[in-house]
Design a protein around this motif. Sequence first.
Motif, short mmCIF file in Angstrom:
data_model
loop_
_atom_site.label_atom_id
_atom_site.label_comp_id
_atom_site.label_asym_id
_atom_site.label_seq_id
_atom_site.Cartn_x
_atom_site.Cartn_y
_atom_site.Cartn_z
N GLY A 122 38.97 9.68 -39.49
CA GLY A 122 39.26 8.91 -38.28
C GLY A 122 38.76 9.59 -37.03
O GLY A 122 38.79 10.82 -36.93
N SER A 123 38.29 8.81 -36.09
CA SER A 123 37.89 9.34 -34.79
C SER A 123 38.06 8.26 -33.74
O SER A 123 37.98 7.08 -34.02
CB SER A 123 36.44 9.82 -34.81
OG SER A 123 35.56 8.72 -34.97
N MET A 124 38.32 8.70 -32.55
CA MET A 124 38.42 7.79 -31.41
C MET A 124 37.65 8.44 -30.27
O MET A 124 37.81 9.62 -30.00
CB MET A 124 39.86 7.56 -31.00
CG MET A 124 40.66 6.83 -32.07
SD MET A 124 42.34 6.50 -31.56
CE MET A 124 42.08 5.26 -30.31
N GLY A 125 36.80 7.69 -29.64
CA GLY A 125 36.04 8.24 -28.53
C GLY A 125 34.76 8.91 -28.98
O GLY A 125 34.24 8.65 -30.06
N VAL A 126 34.28 9.80 -28.16
CA VAL A 126 33.01 10.48 -28.40
C VAL A 126 33.18 11.54 -29.49
O VAL A 126 34.16 12.28 -29.51
CB VAL A 126 32.51 11.15 -27.10
CG1 VAL A 126 31.24 11.94 -27.35
CG2 VAL A 126 32.29 10.11 -26.01
N VAL A 127 32.22 11.58 -30.40
CA VAL A 127 32.20 12.61 -31.44
C VAL A 127 30.95 13.45 -31.22
O VAL A 127 29.83 12.93 -31.22
CB VAL A 127 32.18 11.98 -32.86
CG1 VAL A 127 32.06 13.05 -33.91
CG2 VAL A 127 33.41 11.13 -33.08
N ASP A 128 31.15 14.75 -31.01
CA ASP A 128 30.00 15.63 -30.77
C ASP A 128 29.89 16.67 -31.88
O ASP A 128 30.68 16.67 -32.83
CB ASP A 128 30.09 16.29 -29.39
CG ASP A 128 31.33 17.16 -29.23
OD1 ASP A 128 32.00 17.48 -30.24
OD2 ASP A 128 31.65 17.53 -28.08
N ARG A 129 28.91 17.54 -31.78
CA ARG A 129 28.66 18.54 -32.82
C ARG A 129 29.88 19.41 -33.07
O ARG A 129 30.22 19.71 -34.21
CB ARG A 129 27.49 19.43 -32.42
CG ARG A 129 26.18 18.72 -32.37
CD ARG A 129 25.10 19.63 -31.85
NE ARG A 129 23.88 18.86 -31.65
CZ ARG A 129 22.69 19.38 -31.69
NH1 ARG A 129 22.52 20.66 -31.88
NH2 ARG A 129 21.63 18.62 -31.52
N ARG A 130 30.54 19.82 -32.01
CA ARG A 130 31.71 20.69 -32.13
C ARG A 130 32.79 20.02 -32.97
O ARG A 130 33.39 20.64 -33.85
CB ARG A 130 32.24 21.04 -30.74
CG ARG A 130 33.42 21.96 -30.74
CD ARG A 130 33.95 22.17 -29.32
NE ARG A 130 34.32 20.92 -28.67
CZ ARG A 130 35.49 20.32 -28.82
NH1 ARG A 130 36.40 20.83 -29.62
NH2 ARG A 130 35.75 19.19 -28.19
N ILE A 131 33.02 18.74 -32.71
CA ILE A 131 34.06 18.01 -33.45
C ILE A 131 33.66 17.85 -34.92
O ILE A 131 34.49 17.99 -35.81
CB ILE A 131 34.34 16.65 -32.78
CG1 ILE A 131 35.00 16.89 -31.42
CG2 ILE A 131 35.21 15.77 -33.67
CD1 ILE A 131 35.13 15.65 -30.57
N VAL A 132 32.40 17.57 -35.17
CA VAL A 132 31.93 17.43 -36.56
C VAL A 132 32.12 18.75 -37.31
O VAL A 132 32.66 18.78 -38.42
CB VAL A 132 30.46 16.97 -36.61
CG1 VAL A 132 29.91 17.07 -38.02
CG2 VAL A 132 30.33 15.56 -36.07
N VAL A 133 31.70 19.86 -36.71
CA VAL A 133 31.81 21.16 -37.37
C VAL A 133 33.28 21.52 -37.60
O VAL A 133 33.66 22.00 -38.67
CB VAL A 133 31.07 22.25 -36.57
CG1 VAL A 133 31.39 23.64 -37.11
CG2 VAL A 133 29.57 22.00 -36.60
N ARG A 134 34.12 21.27 -36.60
CA ARG A 134 35.55 21.54 -36.75
C ARG A 134 36.16 20.71 -37.88
O ARG A 134 36.95 21.21 -38.69
CB ARG A 134 36.26 21.23 -35.44
CG ARG A 134 37.75 21.44 -35.49
CD ARG A 134 38.38 21.14 -34.12
NE ARG A 134 39.82 21.13 -34.23
CZ ARG A 134 40.57 20.04 -34.41
NH1 ARG A 134 40.00 18.85 -34.48
NH2 ARG A 134 41.87 20.11 -34.50
#
Length: 71
Positions: free
Chosen positions: A24-36
């Motif tokens: 699940g995600s809401m809003g902007v997904v960036d590299r940092r969030i993907v790696v985390r």
Amino acid sequence: MREKYGIYIAGGMADLRGKVIRIGSMGVVDRRIVVRTVSALECTLKELGWDFKMGSGVEAALNVFSKYSNI
């Protein structure tokens, strides 16, 4: 994962049941969030007894980011 890492996951539906997970995600997904997120998934799977090389998912994500620098 939700309690420990604050990341929501769910199983696949219909024909994909038991074959994929949904993150699940809401809003902007960036590299940092993907790696985390991938890192948290690796830790969770390892805690559940899955056998794989820790860091391989994060490494794969970073390789994709390197290959496609516009994402």
